[in-house]
Design an enzyme around this catalytic site. Sequence first.
Site, mmCIF file in Angstrom:
data_model
loop_
_atom_site.group_PDB
_atom_site.id
_atom_site.type_symbol
_atom_site.label_atom_id
_atom_site.label_comp_id
_atom_site.label_asym_id
_atom_site.label_seq_id
_atom_site.Cartn_x
_atom_site.Cartn_y
_atom_site.Cartn_z
ATOM 1 N N PRO A 150 -6.087 8.835 -11.697
ATOM 2 C CG PRO A 150 -8.366 6.811 -12.550
ATOM 3 C CD PRO A 150 -7.380 8.131 -11.902
ATOM 4 C CD GLU B 248 -17.901 7.525 -15.391
ATOM 5 O OE1 GLU B 248 -16.291 6.355 -16.232
ATOM 6 O OE2 GLU B 248 -18.182 6.832 -14.655
ATOM 7 N NE ARG C 18 5.792 14.121 7.459
ATOM 8 C CZ ARG C 18 6.511 13.797 7.873
ATOM 9 N NH1 ARG C 18 7.656 13.007 7.232
ATOM 10 N NH2 ARG C 18 7.283 13.410 9.326
ATOM 11 C CG ASP D 93 9.660 10.314 8.097
ATOM 12 O OD1 ASP D 93 10.055 9.869 9.428
ATOM 13 O OD2 ASP D 93 8.997 11.722 7.463
#
Length: 247
Positions: A88, A115, A153, A168
């Site tokens: 993150p 963690e 993709r 897209d």
Amino acid sequence: MRIDIVTIFPSFFDSALREGVIHRACERGVLDIRVHDLRSWTLDRHRVTDDSPYGGGAGMVMKPEPLFAAIEQLKTESPGATTVLLSPQGRVWSQSLVREYGERPGMILVCGRYEGVDERVRLALIDEEISIGDYVLAGGETAAMVLVETVARQVPGVVGQAESVEQDSFFSGLLDHPHYTRPPVFRDLAVPEVLLSGDHAAITRWRRREALRQTLLKRPELLAGAKLGAEDLKMLEQTGGADDGAA
Ligand code: SAH
């Protein structure tokens, strides 16, 4: 392109990699995706991959030894690959990063759990930390799958027609135009007539105008970064931004 995934939950990827465009790309040899069980690099009888944190506190930390052994081996097997830690705290994944990674020879995706991983893994072996958004997942596997699917993709030969990737959302800096299929009228809702007209130039204009309009309505901030011509600016002026659809 070769993609190596290091995880303590290899079976997580079983069905995800068995379906759809990714599966076809693997079968045709366009993609070479290898999922590795981190536990196979452990040396103890219980195949332990985590330990308690120095300094105390809740949760467990992924041990450095198996991760070092795994990543070092995969780096020699896949020279030139970018080693990514899903985290993150990383750069936030976006279509421009997708395009950048799509041109690289390979990636080694390291999935954290608990963690997270011992900091020395990041310091010594990771080229880049990547986040899929500002929220915290239980593990890097879901994020790794997002990277695999989006990069796949872009690899030539994975999605049937290159054109469909180019249309897209985000590819050209705009959102995609709306799509319709049969029947022509469904519950009193008709398909825009131009799409049934067979007039390809008119259809192209309609799609461009709709892409501009959807972007203006839903994500106006994207327009600043999109490459727009004089014709686009005129279309934007004319649309005025009124939506005729979404309930
Ligand atoms: N304590 C860590 C979070 C650990 S979550 C922190 O706050 O930074 C456990 C694992 O899930 C992480 O090691 C990472 O691999 C994965 N993960 C969690 N959220 C993620 C996100 N937004 N993007 C990518 N990976 C994520």
